[in-house]
Motif scaffolding. Structure first.
Motif, mmCIF file in Angstrom:
data_model
loop_
_atom_site.group_PDB
_atom_site.id
_atom_site.type_symbol
_atom_site.label_atom_id
_atom_site.label_comp_id
_atom_site.label_asym_id
_atom_site.label_seq_id
_atom_site.Cartn_x
_atom_site.Cartn_y
_atom_site.Cartn_z
ATOM 1 N N TYR A 133 0.832 -1.199 0.000
ATOM 2 C CA TYR A 133 0.000 0.000 0.000
ATOM 3 C C TYR A 133 0.874 1.259 0.000
ATOM 4 C CZ TYR A 133 -4.340 2.495 1.346
ATOM 5 O OH TYR A 133 -5.441 3.298 1.395
ATOM 6 N N HIS A 134 1.911 1.282 0.858
ATOM 7 C CA HIS A 134 2.792 2.451 0.947
ATOM 8 C C HIS A 134 3.679 2.611 -0.284
ATOM 9 C CE1 HIS A 134 2.053 4.136 4.889
ATOM 10 N NE2 HIS A 134 1.992 2.920 5.395
ATOM 11 N N ALA A 156 -2.276 6.032 0.701
ATOM 12 C CA ALA A 156 -1.851 5.625 2.043
ATOM 13 C C ALA A 156 -1.620 6.840 2.927
ATOM 14 C CB ALA A 156 -0.588 4.767 1.960
ATOM 15 N N ALA A 157 -0.958 7.847 2.395
ATOM 16 C CA ALA A 157 -0.674 9.053 3.179
ATOM 17 C C ALA A 157 -1.966 9.766 3.568
ATOM 18 C CB ALA A 157 0.239 9.997 2.392
ATOM 19 N N ALA A 158 -2.893 9.890 2.640
ATOM 20 C CA ALA A 158 -4.161 10.557 2.932
ATOM 21 C C ALA A 158 -4.940 9.798 4.002
ATOM 22 C CB ALA A 158 -4.994 10.680 1.659
ATOM 23 N N PHE A 159 -4.896 8.479 3.972
ATOM 24 C CA PHE A 159 -5.595 7.661 4.956
ATOM 25 C C PHE A 159 -5.063 7.911 6.364
ATOM 26 C CE2 PHE A 159 -5.978 3.452 7.158
ATOM 27 C CZ PHE A 159 -7.361 3.456 7.293
ATOM 28 N N ILE A 160 -3.761 8.163 6.471
ATOM 29 C CA ILE A 160 -3.130 8.420 7.765
ATOM 30 C C ILE A 160 -3.281 9.886 8.165
ATOM 31 C CG2 ILE A 160 -0.949 8.296 9.053
ATOM 32 C CD1 ILE A 160 -0.074 6.115 7.031
ATOM 33 N N PHE A 171 8.075 5.143 0.853
ATOM 34 C CA PHE A 171 8.692 4.009 0.176
ATOM 35 C C PHE A 171 9.578 3.247 1.156
ATOM 36 C CE2 PHE A 171 12.048 1.924 -2.239
ATOM 37 C CZ PHE A 171 11.287 1.153 -3.112
ATOM 38 N N GLU A 172 10.328 3.985 1.965
ATOM 39 C CA GLU A 172 11.207 3.342 2.947
ATOM 40 C C GLU A 172 10.396 2.557 3.974
ATOM 41 O OE1 GLU A 172 13.839 6.303 4.555
ATOM 42 O OE2 GLU A 172 14.499 6.901 2.558
ATOM 43 N N MET A 173 9.323 3.154 4.480
ATOM 44 C CA MET A 173 8.468 2.460 5.440
ATOM 45 C C MET A 173 7.813 1.254 4.780
ATOM 46 S SD MET A 173 7.576 2.597 8.568
ATOM 47 C CE MET A 173 6.910 1.061 9.119
ATOM 48 N N ASN A 182 -4.747 6.993 11.479
ATOM 49 C CA ASN A 182 -3.862 7.429 12.561
ATOM 50 C C ASN A 182 -4.394 7.036 13.934
ATOM 51 O OD1 ASN A 182 -1.353 8.917 13.123
ATOM 52 N ND2 ASN A 182 -2.701 10.273 14.278
ATOM 53 N N VAL A 183 -5.688 6.854 14.039
ATOM 54 C CA VAL A 183 -6.314 6.486 15.320
ATOM 55 C C VAL A 183 -7.256 5.309 15.095
ATOM 56 C CG1 VAL A 183 -6.196 8.842 16.229
ATOM 57 C CG2 VAL A 183 -8.239 8.107 15.039
#
Length: 151
Positions: A44-45, A52-56, A65-67, A121-122
């Protein structure tokens, strides 16, 4: 959440007599709830970083990419641990516990410093992260104790 519940159910249904209940549950949690979920998160990341970023609740960045690659690596070793020794599982549990404790800290920091209450995030994901930090080491300790008592 589905992988966590599935691991719990399967460990109850498929209970081999060669390992303790704690080790059996640990194995299934590492396979499904940690392994497959980490592989999914990693893909996903790396493949859908903006989503993925928007979801968090974050902006997309090269760190995703690293994560993602870290998640994929963790997923692979967690899946492999299902068929490996308790000592192998120890290494995986140590990695998961340290990484997930850091992730939980980061998510709490985002809540308090940035007011980030996005679903990624929660909620359930954060709760499961904390459950893994507590439950996996506990199961490992119980499994090791059971092994010592049967030898």
């Amino acid at each position: 959440m589905v992988a966590f519940i599935l691991a719990l159910l399967i460990s109850l249904i498929h209970a081999p007599k060669t390992v303790s209940r704690a080790e059996n549950l640990l194995s299934w949690l590492l396979l499904l709830s940690t392994g497959f979920t980490s592989l999914w998160a990693g893909l996903y990341h790396t493949v859908f970083p903006q989503t993925a970023a928007a979801f968090i609740g974050w902006q997309s960045s090269p760190f995703q990419f690293e994560m993602g690659m870290s998640d994929i690596a963790l997923g692979i070793v967690a899946v492999m641990s299902f068929w490996r020794t308790l000592e192998f599982k120890l290494a995986v549990v140590m990695f998961v516990t340290i990484e997930f404790a850091g992730l939980a800290y980061g998510h709490f920091h985002q809540i308090t410093s940035a007011g980030d209450y996005q679903a990624g995030n929660v909620g359930v994901l954060l709760g499961l992260t904390i459950v893994h930090v507590v439950l996996l080491p506990l199961l490992l300790i119980l499994a090791a104790k059971d092994r010592r008592n049967t030898q």
